[in-house]
Motif scaffolding. Sequence first.
Motif, PDB file in Angstrom:
ATOM      1  N   ARG A  28       0.751  -1.391   0.097  1.00 16.02           N
ATOM      2  CA  ARG A  28      -0.015  -0.014  -0.079  1.00 16.02           C
ATOM      3  C   ARG A  28       0.744   1.123   0.025  1.00 16.02           C
ATOM      4  O   ARG A  28       0.325   2.343  -0.437  1.00 16.02           O
ATOM      5  N   TRP A  29       2.087   1.136   0.284  1.00 14.94           N
ATOM      6  CA  TRP A  29       2.901   2.344   0.807  1.00 14.94           C
ATOM      7  C   TRP A  29       4.127   2.386  -0.143  1.00 14.94           C
ATOM      8  O   TRP A  29       4.657   3.493  -0.366  1.00 14.94           O
ATOM      9  N   ILE A  30       4.548   1.320  -0.664  1.00 15.06           N
ATOM     10  CA  ILE A  30       5.760   1.186  -1.680  1.00 15.06           C
ATOM     11  C   ILE A  30       5.330   0.799  -2.987  1.00 15.06           C
ATOM     12  O   ILE A  30       4.675  -0.426  -3.335  1.00 15.06           O
ATOM     13  N   PRO A  31       5.576   1.851  -3.786  1.00 14.31           N
ATOM     14  CA  PRO A  31       4.982   1.434  -5.289  1.00 14.31           C
ATOM     15  C   PRO A  31       5.341   0.371  -5.868  1.00 14.31           C
ATOM     16  O   PRO A  31       6.517  -0.085  -5.909  1.00 14.31           O
ATOM     17  N   LEU A  32       4.569  -0.202  -6.648  1.00 17.54           N
ATOM     18  CA  LEU A  32       4.980  -1.506  -7.655  1.00 17.54           C
ATOM     19  C   LEU A  32       5.412  -2.700  -7.006  1.00 17.54           C
ATOM     20  O   LEU A  32       6.134  -3.488  -7.174  1.00 17.54           O
ATOM     21  N   THR A  33       4.847  -2.718  -5.743  1.00 20.85           N
ATOM     22  CA  THR A  33       5.330  -3.786  -4.812  1.00 20.85           C
ATOM     23  C   THR A  33       4.184  -4.791  -4.336  1.00 20.85           C
ATOM     24  O   THR A  33       3.122  -4.193  -3.897  1.00 20.85           O
ATOM     25  N   ARG A  34       4.440  -6.119  -4.358  1.00 18.68           N
ATOM     26  CA  ARG A  34       3.526  -7.069  -3.706  1.00 18.68           C
ATOM     27  C   ARG A  34       4.210  -7.850  -2.752  1.00 18.68           C
ATOM     28  O   ARG A  34       5.650  -8.186  -2.939  1.00 18.68           O
ATOM     29  N   MET A  35       3.689  -7.827  -1.495  1.00 20.50           N
ATOM     30  CA  MET A  35       4.290  -8.597  -0.459  1.00 20.50           C
ATOM     31  C   MET A  35       3.886 -10.119  -0.406  1.00 20.50           C
ATOM     32  O   MET A  35       3.054 -10.575  -0.735  1.00 20.50           O
ATOM     33  N   ARG A  36       4.995 -10.950   0.373  1.00 16.91           N
ATOM     34  CA  ARG A  36       4.711 -12.350   0.714  1.00 16.91           C
ATOM     35  C   ARG A  36       5.309 -12.282   2.196  1.00 16.91           C
ATOM     36  O   ARG A  36       6.236 -11.859   2.563  1.00 16.91           O
ATOM     37  N   THR A  37       4.682 -13.086   2.963  1.00 15.63           N
ATOM     38  CA  THR A  37       5.091 -13.300   4.290  1.00 15.63           C
ATOM     39  C   THR A  37       5.196 -14.658   4.807  1.00 15.63           C
ATOM     40  O   THR A  37       4.333 -15.579   4.254  1.00 15.63           O
ATOM     41  N   ASP A  38       5.990 -15.122   5.808  1.00 15.34           N
ATOM     42  CA  ASP A  38       5.880 -16.121   6.211  1.00 15.34           C
ATOM     43  C   ASP A  38       4.302 -16.194   7.004  1.00 15.34           C
ATOM     44  O   ASP A  38       3.767 -15.392   7.199  1.00 15.34           O
ATOM     45  N   PRO A  39       3.933 -17.565   7.238  1.00 14.83           N
ATOM     46  CA  PRO A  39       2.709 -17.802   8.086  1.00 14.83           C
ATOM     47  C   PRO A  39       2.954 -17.253   9.648  1.00 14.83           C
ATOM     48  O   PRO A  39       3.973 -17.306  10.071  1.00 14.83           O
ATOM     49  N   GLY A  40       1.831 -17.073  10.191  1.00 13.94           N
ATOM     50  CA  GLY A  40       1.806 -16.725  11.533  1.00 13.94           C
ATOM     51  C   GLY A  40       2.231 -15.400  11.947  1.00 13.94           C
ATOM     52  O   GLY A  40       2.368 -14.541  10.969  1.00 13.94           O
ATOM     53  N   GLU A  41       2.297 -15.049  13.098  1.00 16.25           N
ATOM     54  CA  GLU A  41       2.682 -13.726  13.624  1.00 16.25           C
ATOM     55  C   GLU A  41       4.238 -13.534  13.418  1.00 16.25           C
ATOM     56  O   GLU A  41       5.065 -14.252  13.729  1.00 16.25           O
ATOM     57  N   PRO A  42       4.447 -12.104  13.345  1.00 13.23           N
ATOM     58  CA  PRO A  42       5.939 -11.809  13.229  1.00 13.23           C
ATOM     59  C   PRO A  42       6.617 -12.166  14.594  1.00 13.23           C
ATOM     60  O   PRO A  42       6.033 -11.871  15.676  1.00 13.23           O
ATOM     61  N   ARG A  43       7.928 -12.544  14.488  1.00 10.49           N
ATOM     62  CA  ARG A  43       8.870 -12.749  15.576  1.00 10.49           C
ATOM     63  C   ARG A  43      10.193 -12.969  15.054  1.00 10.49           C
ATOM     64  O   ARG A  43      10.454 -12.879  13.841  1.00 10.49           O
ATOM     65  N   VAL A  44      11.269 -12.742  15.884  1.00  9.41           N
ATOM     66  CA  VAL A  44      12.539 -13.030  15.471  1.00  9.41           C
ATOM     67  C   VAL A  44      12.626 -14.389  14.695  1.00  9.41           C
ATOM     68  O   VAL A  44      12.195 -15.479  15.002  1.00  9.41           O
ATOM     69  N   GLY A  45      13.435 -14.141  13.450  1.00 10.78           N
ATOM     70  CA  GLY A  45      13.520 -15.533  12.672  1.00 10.78           C
ATOM     71  C   GLY A  45      12.240 -15.383  11.561  1.00 10.78           C
ATOM     72  O   GLY A  45      12.314 -16.187  10.610  1.00 10.78           O
ATOM     73  N   TRP A  46      11.109 -14.647  11.645  1.00  6.90           N
ATOM     74  CA  TRP A  46      10.119 -14.600  10.694  1.00  6.90           C
ATOM     75  C   TRP A  46      10.771 -13.864   9.383  1.00  6.90           C
ATOM     76  O   TRP A  46      11.398 -13.037   9.696  1.00  6.90           O
TER      77      TRP A  46
END
Length: 155
Positions: A28-46
């Motif tokens: 939403r804030w960085i133009p021309l960017t699509r995000m992917r994330t690990d499952p679950g909540e963020p934490r160290v190592g995520w």
Amino acid sequence: MAAVVRRTVDAPVDRVWATVTDFAGYGRWIPLTRMRTDPGEPRVGWQFGGFTGLGPVGFLDSMLVTVWEPPADGVSRATFSVRKTGYVLAGWADVVLEPRDAGTRTQLTWTEEIVPRPVAVGRLLAAVADPLTERLFGRAVDAMAAEAAQAGRPA
């Protein structure tokens, strides 16, 4: 060298934290960017990453969370850090949120170093890249701050 963006946000730390750690929403804030994330909540190592480009042409900026300290009581200082792990970009980001004005506002400090790989060559570009990074992240942080501030207002 790193770019530093500081903003005072008209929202409490917990609301700003919820916005700036919405990694899936960074597109939403960085133009021309699509995000992917690990499952679950963020934490160290995520891990998470942003693919920036048009269609299939672009690059993946992958990151690893190395520090994760949410606001313990919703209003205390909070911080997270990431390290860039991709093939195109090296670097890191440190984000610190500090309560201001009895917790009604937040001082947001975003420090980021982006170094194109190979790092030895990328560091030679720092004099040009850092001001561009500061401008790009300044706009993104402004949009995040506006969203966090708006989230607490009646519709």
